[in-house]
Enzyme design. Structure first.
Site, PDB file in Angstrom:
ATOM      1  N   ARG A   1       0.815  -1.220   0.000  1.00 48.00           N
ATOM      2  CA  ARG A   1       0.000   0.000   0.000  1.00 48.00           C
ATOM      3  C   ARG A   1       0.848   1.270   0.000  1.00 48.00           C
ATOM      4  NH1 ARG A   1      -2.980  -0.109   5.044  1.00 48.00           N
ATOM      5  NH2 ARG A   1      -1.319   1.185   5.852  1.00 48.00           N
TER       6      ARG A   1
ATOM      7  N   TYR B   1     -13.765  22.151 -10.313  1.00 50.39           N
ATOM      8  CA  TYR B   1     -14.201  20.803 -10.695  1.00 50.39           C
ATOM      9  C   TYR B   1     -15.370  20.370  -9.793  1.00 50.39           C
ATOM     10  CZ  TYR B   1     -14.027  15.718 -10.927  1.00 50.39           C
ATOM     11  OH  TYR B   1     -14.352  14.386 -11.036  1.00 50.39           O
TER      12      TYR B   1
ATOM     13  N   ASP C   1      -5.204  22.682  -9.466  1.00 52.55           N
ATOM     14  CA  ASP C   1      -5.549  21.526 -10.290  1.00 52.55           C
ATOM     15  C   ASP C   1      -5.043  21.810 -11.699  1.00 52.55           C
ATOM     16  OD1 ASP C   1      -6.964  19.710 -12.026  1.00 52.55           O
ATOM     17  OD2 ASP C   1      -8.433  19.381 -10.438  1.00 52.55           O
TER      18      ASP C   1
ATOM     19  N   LYS D   1      -7.262  11.370 -16.909  1.00 52.97           N
ATOM     20  CA  LYS D   1      -7.525  12.114 -18.135  1.00 52.97           C
ATOM     21  C   LYS D   1      -6.329  11.985 -19.083  1.00 52.97           C
ATOM     22  CE  LYS D   1     -11.209  13.098 -15.802  1.00 52.97           C
ATOM     23  NZ  LYS D   1     -11.343  14.205 -14.894  1.00 52.97           N
TER      24      LYS D   1
HETATM   25  C1  LIG Z   1     -11.720  14.346 -13.519  1.00 53.72           C
HETATM   26  C2  LIG Z   1     -11.156  15.449 -12.750  1.00 53.72           C
HETATM   27  C3  LIG Z   1     -10.719  15.281 -11.435  1.00 53.72           C
HETATM   28  C4  LIG Z   1     -10.938  14.003 -10.674  1.00 53.72           C
HETATM   29  O1  LIG Z   1     -10.317  12.905 -11.223  1.00 53.72           O
HETATM   30  P1  LIG Z   1     -10.923  11.417 -11.036  1.00 53.72           P
HETATM   31  O2  LIG Z   1      -9.802  10.557 -11.437  1.00 53.72           O
HETATM   32  O3  LIG Z   1     -12.125  11.335 -11.891  1.00 53.72           O
HETATM   33  O4  LIG Z   1     -11.280  11.264  -9.583  1.00 53.72           O
HETATM   34  C5  LIG Z   1     -10.128  16.343 -10.813  1.00 53.72           C
HETATM   35  N1  LIG Z   1     -10.003  17.532 -11.425  1.00 53.72           N
HETATM   36  C6  LIG Z   1     -10.430  17.743 -12.671  1.00 53.72           C
HETATM   37  C7  LIG Z   1     -10.251  19.077 -13.285  1.00 53.72           C
HETATM   38  C8  LIG Z   1     -11.030  16.718 -13.365  1.00 53.72           C
HETATM   39  O5  LIG Z   1     -11.511  16.936 -14.594  1.00 53.72           O
END
Ligand SMILES: *Cc1c(COP(=O)(O)O)cnc(C)c1O
Length: 388
Positions: free
Chosen positions: A55, A108, A180, A205
């Site tokens: 972990r 987000y 972010d 993403k």
């Molecule tokens: C999708 C997304 C997240 C979260 O990511 P997950 O892997 O879906 O939990 C955070 N910030 C932004 C801008 C996103 O588009």
């Protein structure tokens, strides 16, 4: 070395694996110690990060973390099981009861929900600010402000934030700034250079890039690493070994993919702008976007995610368009090789003046040929008109 070279060379060690180009997937819960002394050293931690337990990190997670930290120009990286869990670790590490958190209005949506629904129970005050506020952030700072969060460009409406201006104010008050960076990735926006202390990326993403993993990343400076690392470990959040392998593989082609995503998005955005059914486009790479100057200053490229607002149409017309797309799938998430389209309703607190007249749609351009994507959209608009 340039990013293209970094992503192809980092995080692999053929000599350690009999010349095999790619590092193997380490599947394990258990890591064995040779001696009592070794066990005791590892358990104490002693500042280094020994491998102790599945972990808390394997050679695979460590290699990917080091690659991503290098790409980001930050001191440390931690991988989590989703982008959202990276956010939650960060918040739990940086905030405490009685504290105050500043969030951009174009945040987000899942993080927005988390902050509104969970944090107040722990005695944390959450305040949204207009994303375009720049140094005006000063007026929102309180003696108990513990973190200023940014997301540039913002979700859905892609407002560019003046991060350096926010950082300057934050530094004067000794408040950490987190951002972010999922949209631009470390490749197209170096948040470390912009002065950000902690960056969040959803590897789900673009970094993964193949719509086959859910994973998150926290990168940070030396100063905040011990605090975040402690909470990260205590929360028991870790990615799976298969995900780490797939993410590392995706990372190798990130620069070429982003180039194509950008080119496709620009072609489609320019085409959409000429269509009479379209009211406006939200994409900072377009010269007439309100965030274009900041985008040019802070980013070296644009990814393939943008939005547009249609002139008012009925639900039936919108369904006629979206229900029969050939190439664009309808799905949340983005950043994969396949194109997506999705209607959205953005929630805004600090900028209530944002009121779209028609439906707003978000497009994630994949790696298909832009001519085919434009044909698909053109057919969709035709169906929409015919359903009037
Ligand atoms: C999708 C997304 C997240 C979260 O990511 P997950 O892997 O879906 O939990 C955070 N910030 C932004 C801008 C996103 O588009």
């Amino acid at each position: 070395m340039k990013p293209e070279t970094l992503v192809t060379t980092l995080g692999r060690e053929p000599e350690a694996h009999e010349g095999v180009v790619n590092a193997p997937v380490y599947r394990t819960s258990t890591i064995l110690f040779k001696t009592l002394a070794e066990f005791e050293t590892c358990e104490r931690g002693d500042g280094v990060r020994p491998l102790v337990y599945g972990r808390t990190g394997t050679p695979s997670t460590r290699a990917l973390e080091e690659s991503l930290a290098a790409l980001d120009g930050s001191d440390h990286a931690m991988l989590t099981c989703s982008g959202q869990s990276a956010i939650v670790v960060l918040l739990h590490a940086m905030l405490s009861s009685g504290g105050h958190l500043l969030l951009p209005d174009s945040l987000y949506a899942t993080m927005r929900k988390y902050c509104i629904e969970e944090l107040p129970r722990f005695g944390i005050e959450v305040e949204f600010y207009n994303s375009c506020i720049g140094k005006g952030i000063a007026e929102h700072i309180r003696p108990n402000t513990q973190l200023i969060y940014c997301e540039s460009p913002g979700s859905h409406t892609f407002e560019m934030q003046d991060i350096p201006a926010i950082v300057e104010v934050a530094r004067a008050h000794k408040i950490p700034v987190a951002a972010d960076n999922t949209w631009a990735t470390p490749l197209y926006q170096n948040t470390t250079k912009l002065g950000v202390d902690i960056a969040i990326n959803a590897c789900t993403k673009y970094i993964g890039g193949h719509a086959d993993i859910v994973m998150g990343l926290i990168t940070c400076s030396k100063q905040y690493y011990p605090t975040i690392r402690r909470t990260f470990r205590n929360m028991g959040i870790c990615p799976g070994s298969e995900e780490v392998f797939l993410c590392a593989r995706g990372l190798r082609s990130l620069p070429v993919r982003l180039k194509q995503h950008q080119q496709n998005a620009l072609s489609i955005a320019h085409w959409l702008r000429e269509q009479p059914e379209v009211e406006r486009i939200f994409y900072p790479a377009l010269p007439d976007d309100p965030g274009h100057a900041l985008w040019k200053r802070d980013c070296t490229g644009a990814s393939g995610l943008f939005s547009f607002e249609l002139k008012p149409v009925s639900k039936k017309q919108l369904a006629a368009m979206l229900d029969h797309m050939q190439l664009f799938g309808m799905g949340v998430s983005w950043g994969g090789y396949e194109s997506l389209i999705l209607p959205f309703r953005a929630q805004r607190k600090a900028t209530p003046q944002w009121q779209p007249k028609g439906p707003t749609l978000r497009i994630s351009t994949g790696l298909e040929h832009s001519d085919d994507l434009i044909t698909d959209l053109a057919e969709g608009l035709k169906r929409m008109k015919a359903a009037a």
